[in-house]
Design an enzyme around this catalytic site. Structure first.
Site, short mmCIF file in Angstrom:
data_model
loop_
_atom_site.label_atom_id
_atom_site.label_comp_id
_atom_site.label_asym_id
_atom_site.label_seq_id
_atom_site.Cartn_x
_atom_site.Cartn_y
_atom_site.Cartn_z
NE ARG A 142 -11.82 -0.02 17.75
CZ ARG A 142 -12.13 1.08 17.09
NH1 ARG A 142 -11.52 1.34 15.94
NH2 ARG A 142 -13.04 1.92 17.54
CE LYS A 146 -8.05 2.43 15.06
NZ LYS A 146 -7.28 2.49 13.81
N GLY A 170 -9.00 5.34 -4.76
CA GLY A 170 -10.39 5.63 -4.38
C GLY A 170 -10.57 6.42 -3.11
CG ASP A 177 -11.43 -1.32 -5.24
OD1 ASP A 177 -10.80 -1.13 -6.29
OD2 ASP A 177 -11.60 -0.44 -4.38
CG HIS A 218 -6.68 -1.74 -6.10
ND1 HIS A 218 -5.40 -1.47 -6.51
CD2 HIS A 218 -6.63 -1.87 -4.75
CE1 HIS A 218 -4.61 -1.43 -5.46
NE2 HIS A 218 -5.32 -1.67 -4.38
CG HIS A 269 0.10 -0.09 3.43
ND1 HIS A 269 0.21 -0.52 2.13
CD2 HIS A 269 -1.19 -0.32 3.79
CE1 HIS A 269 -0.96 -1.01 1.74
NE2 HIS A 269 -1.81 -0.90 2.72
CB CYS A 308 -3.44 0.56 -1.26
SG CYS A 308 -4.83 -0.49 -0.79
#
Length: 758
Positions: free
Chosen positions: A17, A20, A429, A596, A638, A691, A723
């Site tokens: 990763r 990332k 959540g 969800d 959701h 986001h 979200c």
């Protein structure tokens, strides 16, 4: 005729990763742009070297992206909305991806029926100049290492249009893109590439037939580059488009033989003698090794129709992890039948070698190959190892329609459920997970702390989160999900029949990576999974704490599933486990339970004719999980990145008391669809985009809520972010929630005043 091999794309994030980590360091000003680009190029180089070492003949290149390849092509073709034009370079790129200075990001949605997200281009008449320089430089670097094996991957013009939000005439947009694609292809020809992959997955959609004239005119233009074009499709079959797609002026057409009915279409129509068939025979979206007998049977049929073939995975390999050999902690019988990206390269080369080394394709002869025989033996060993649970099997056999039904209809249930202020505020959540929280899980895994010490530390985080929510003024609280590394992984780790990798990361979007669980046997719940944390949170407040579960359909769609039994059966097994959890949460005092299902829609087959079958079992699985709840227990669900208009009747059949939706990034389209359908249950309207790091102002949120009140009855509306908040920072979350609560107070006053004036 020698059978060649090819690839259609490769994982992009790095084996560890690296991309990332570099992205997140860049965003936090701990890494400069040069170092970020160097990281990406190093990953790209490693990917190419691996494919070269294995012996792939035609290596797809140019698919690596800093965030999203659709965004990359949007910018290259000058599809840059006006709100981003004051930025340049990477600042512009990431403003489009993530938003900046109060400017919202592009809408994000799912890539066909996968769990990868792309950024939706916005096409208007005001195109900016094209700039292919970064892509051409990538091709040059690839040619230095790979020579003629380097095959550029280009997102096709009609797929780009199909994925876009059009704010101009379709014919104008096609004309513009057609000419600029020709410019790109001529540039690539000047570099001496042997062919170009044009990826057109939109050809497998049902409406592809209506774009026939656009495809024909576009490819008639592109042929002027005098460059061999390899038309690539995947994720499903060509359907009714098959006859005219075969006539397009391309040299190779690649089809997915792991999904849909391309084999039946090939039998019916045959294949043109002047083209090569790219055979997507290795599943690019699941992690199981080939079943030699089945694969050879398919290849035998294909070669009886056309001998001019090349072999490759069914799609890009970006949807699977890098290397199954690294998963040394998995049981050997399971590990032996896993195939990640590197193993899939080996399988492609193996099949080509087996076919090329034998005269003819008689399966009995081919199956004597020792490598294929070894794979067969590994599958037999796995089948003996894979767990079968007689109790689960018996429960499935004994299910009845009544198990899928709540005790009372919605209208009667609502009067029994908790009374709250108008437009109640809550969250979806999860709350931010700091490095310290993530480190707790690492320490527990390494046995550096005890389970009791871990739980005590998690309880401290829960207490802080509950206090914060009370201070902000939320009406319904959550515990924050600090014990959960991932909303699917957390549950799967507590269910039998699931296995988990250490290095099995795949990209979801941008820097977000997930490790999908592997379902390898019957699924059961040995003990309660969430009750302890719920009880801790509820003991700290007089307000209602909403318990949080991940739904059965999302767990299926975000896992690597079994291929020996239907997905529907696997979903019902998970639903039974969740049903028991719902009952235990109720017994522990839960008045609200959220199940969800953010991935419900993404599991839809790409062709609508197959929707009802999927939605039937998907909705049944949710209803089985929720059906045990008492009428006074409020069931929430959701859904994100969803278009609801065409499946609203199935969403209604879920019979959830409250449906929370992604909405802010879709320009209220989801809200309007629900309104137009006359949806009667309560709706949690996503009022801001989680986001993006941008903090929404009170004024923005007030306007968003006014739109909600104008479309739904106030008593239907809940107020929440789009979200979960896990990926955000506390310094973004706290002011955003405060502004959300403040905006809600304003709207409550307006609603009250409107009622008084009525």
């Amino acid at each position: 005729m020698t059978i060649q091999t090819a690839t259609l794309g490769y994982p992009r994030i790095g084996k560890n990763r690296e991309l990332k980590k570099a992205l997140e360091a860049f965003w936090s000003n701990q890494l400069d742009a040069e170092a970020l680009l160097k990281t990406a190029q190093d990953i790209e180089l490693q990917n190419w070297q691996k494919q070269l070492e294995v012996g792939i003949d035609r290596i797809g290149i140019g698919d690596l992206s800093l965030y999203d390849s659709v965004l990359d092509w949007s910018i290259r073709f000058g599809i840059i909305p006006e709100r981003y034009r004051s930025f340049t370079g990477l600042e512009q790129y990431f403003a489009m991806a993530r938003g900046k200075d109060g400017i919202p990001a592009l809408e994000m949605t799912k890539w066909f029926d996968t769990n990868y997200h792309y950024l939706v281009p916005e096409i208007s008449e005001a195109f900016q100049p094209t700039d292919f320089s970064d892509f051409l430089e990538t091709v040059r670097r690839a040619q230095t290492l790979l020579g003629d094996r380097a095959v550029p991957i280009v997102l096709g013009p009609l797929t780009l249009l199909r994925l876009s939000r059009l704010e101009t005439n379709l014919e104008q947009a096609v004309s513009y893109l057609r000419d600029r694609y020709l410019i790109l292809l001529r540039e690539l020809k000047n570099l001496g590439v042997v062919e170009v992959q044009i990826h057109e997955p939109a050809l497998v959609l049902e409406e592809a037939d209506s774009f026939k004239s656009f495809y024909q005119s576009t490819f008639d233009t592109l042929r002027q580059a005098n460059l061999p074009l390899h038309l690539v499709t995947y994720f499903d079959d060509l359907g009714a488009a098959w006859p005219w797609v075969m006539e397009l002026p391309v040299t190779c057409i690649s089809l997915d033989f792991t999904r849909g009915h391309n084999l039946a279409l090939l039998k019916e129509y045959g294949f043109p003698a002047d083209k090569q068939l790219g055979v997507g025979i290795i599943d690019g979206r699941n992690i199981w090794k080939i079943r030699p007998e089945s694969v050879l049977s398919t290849l035998e049929t294909i070669q009886s129709i056309t001998a001019n073939i090349r072999l490759h995975p069914s799609s890009s390999l970006q949807f699977v992890p890098y290397d199954a050999k690294r998963e040394v902690k998995l049981p050997e019988p399971l590990r032996d039948v896993l195939s990640f990206a590197e193993q899939k390269l080996d399988e492609v080369v193996l099949l080509a070698r087996v076919l090329n080394s034998n005269d003819g394709t008689n399966r009995e002869i081919l199956m004597k190959n020792p490598e294929l025989t070894a794979i067969q033996a590994q599958w037999k060993a796995f089948e003996q190892f894979s767990p079968v649970n007689p109790t689960v099997q018996a429960r499935l056999r004994n299910l009845s329609v009544r198990d899928l039904e709540r005790p009372l209809p919605y209208e009667q249930r609502r009067t029994l459920q908790p009374t709250l202020p108008p437009l109640p505020t809550t969250t979806i959540g999860s709350f931010p997970q700091t490095a310290e929280v993530r480190q707790l899980r690492v320490k527990l895994k390494r046995h550096e702390i005890t389970q009791a010490e871990y739980e005590a530390a998690i309880d401290e985080e829960i207490a802080k989160c509950v206090r914060l929510q009370e201070e902000v003024g939320l009406d319904v609280l959550v515990h924050g999900e600090f014990e959960r590394s991932d909303m699917v992984e957390f549950f799967g780790q507590q269910l039998s029949g699931f296995a988990f990798t250490e290095h099995g990361w795949v990209q979801s979007y941008g820097s977000r990576c997930v490790r999908p669980p592997i379902i390898y046997g019957d699924i059961a719940r040995p003990q309660p999974m969430t009750v302890r944390e719920f009880k801790v949170a509820q003991s700290l407040t007089d307000k209602i704490v909403k318990a949080m579960l991940t739904g059965p359909v999302t767990m299926i769609n975000w896992s690597f599933t079994r291929t020996d039994i239907p997905r529907s059966e696997q979903a019902m097994q998970i639903a039974l486990a969740l049903r028991d959890e719902v009952a235990d949460l109720e017994a522990a005092g839960a008045k609200m339970i959220q199940i969800d299902e953010p991935a419900l829609r993404e599991g839809l087959p790409l062709k609508a004719e197959r929707w009802n079958e999927y939605l039937s079992w998907a909705v049944d699985a949710f209803r089985l999980a929720a059906g045990v709840a008492k009428p006074e227990t409020q069931i929430h669900t959701h859904m994100c990145y969803s278009e609801f208009g065409d499946i609203i009747e199935h969403i209604e059949r879920l019979d959830a008391d409250v449906l929370s939706i992604e909405n802010s990034r879709s320009n209220n389209e989801t809200l309007f669809q629900i309104t137009d359908a006359g949806y009667r249950h309560q709706v949690g309207v996503g009022v801001y985009d989680v986001h993006s790091p941008a903090v929404p102002s009170v004024e923005q949120l007030v306007q968003q809520l006014r739109t909600s009140v104008a479309n739904l009855a106030p008593e239907q509306i809940w107020v929440n972010p789009d979200c979960g908040l896990k990926t955000r920072h506390w310094e973004e979350v706290i002011p955003s929630l405060k502004n959300m609560v403040e905006a809600t107070k304003t709207i409550r006053q307006e609603v009250m005043q409107s009622k008084n004036n009525a």
